[in-house]
Design an enzyme around this catalytic site. Structure first.
Site, PDB file in Angstrom:
ATOM      1  CG  HIS A 108      -1.988  -0.889   1.308  1.00 53.63           C
ATOM      2  ND1 HIS A 108      -1.820  -2.253   1.492  1.00 53.63           N
ATOM      3  CD2 HIS A 108      -3.326  -0.684   1.204  1.00 53.63           C
ATOM      4  CE1 HIS A 108      -3.015  -2.836   1.506  1.00 53.63           C
ATOM      5  NE2 HIS A 108      -3.939  -1.910   1.337  1.00 53.63           N
ATOM      6  CG  ASN A 122       4.521  -4.212   2.647  1.00 53.95           C
ATOM      7  OD1 ASN A 122       4.106  -3.077   2.827  1.00 53.95           O
ATOM      8  ND2 ASN A 122       3.710  -5.260   2.610  1.00 53.95           N
TER       9      ASN A 122
END
Length: 257
Positions: free
Chosen positions: A98, A129
């Site tokens: 994201h 991440n």
């Protein structure tokens, strides 16, 4: 431009629209949850921008519903391109990373689901991440929850240093070499909307050994299941601090002045 909000009324760009300085392809996506500049060549964002305040927090859990951005798909119809689906990442061993975090939009189901549209996703290694990037996201939320600041403005996106290299089922998703993020506030500036930078980082998109994920696919894939070396690159966000001018230069963008 696509999306339900005009840029003039979108609160996620309080200081104006960011500019691209290297003629990158761009489709602007303007929604209540964020503003994105999406690149048809890399099939990822050029940048994502969003505001965070206490009203963005609620009881909505992480939806985990990665889905096609239908508005982007419609805009791409005439080009012959297709918007990405979650399945396009299957077998790549990259996380669906994201840019606008799910946890920054937990006030309503609609707002949380908007962060899972694939237009908001870029390929990140599990190390980047989960181990390096996520604590930086949590740090920003903590500043709001602890009332250090009333609101934050964040901009994030990929950086490509090498010739574009691709992953995914169709080998058409460009893999960033780095990911940048800049966090601003404007709490102490009275009525004048002038950003004060709190943090700016450029983080490498590498494995926990510090290796290139394209060249070291074995380590990349091993780390999907949670294995990570403790001896690789720093896990502290402060190790990746840069000034804003470096982000502008490396990402080929220009922040509002």
């Amino acid at each position: 431009m696509i999306g339900e909000l005009s840029l003039k009324s979108n609160p996620n760009i309080p200081f104006g629209l960011l500019q691209l300085t290297d003629k990158q392809p761009s489709i602007i996506i303007s929604r209540a949850q964020y503003v994105l500049s999406w690149n048809q060549k890399t099939r990822s964002v050029n940048w994502a921008a969003w505001v965070l305040d206490k009203n963005d927090f609620g009881d909505v859990g992480r939806r985990e519903t990665f889905s096609v951005d239908k508005e982007l798909q419609e805009a791409l119809t005439e080009t012959g391109l297709a918007a990405l689906s979650a399945a396009d990442y299957t077998g790549s061993c990259f996380d669906r990373g994201h840019m606008v975090p799910s946890a920054d939009r937990t006030d309503t189901v609609e707002n949380n689901e908007a962060t899972f549209l694939m237009s908001n996703i870029i390929p990140q290694t599990a190390f980047l991440n989960r181990i390096v990037w996520e604590p930086l996201e949590s740090e920003a939320r903590s500043l709001i929850r602890k009332k250090k600041h009333e609101q934050l403005w964040s901009v994030a996106g990929p950086i490509y240093k090498k010739t574009l290299r691709y992953t995914g089922k169709q080998k058409n998703i460009a893999v960033p070499d780095f990911t940048f993020k800049a966090i601003f506030t404007w709490d102490k500036n009275g009525g004048e909307l002038k950003p004060e930078m709190l943090k700016a980082v450029i983080m490498p998109n590498v494995t926990s050994l510090g290796t290139d994920p394209i060249e070291d696919r074995e380590t990349l894939c091993n780390e999907v299941s949670g294995r990570a070396s403790p001896d690789g690159p720093s896990r502290e966000s402060s190790a990746y601090s840069v000034d804003l001018q470096e982000i502008e230069r490396e990402a080929a963008i220009s922040f509002p002045q």
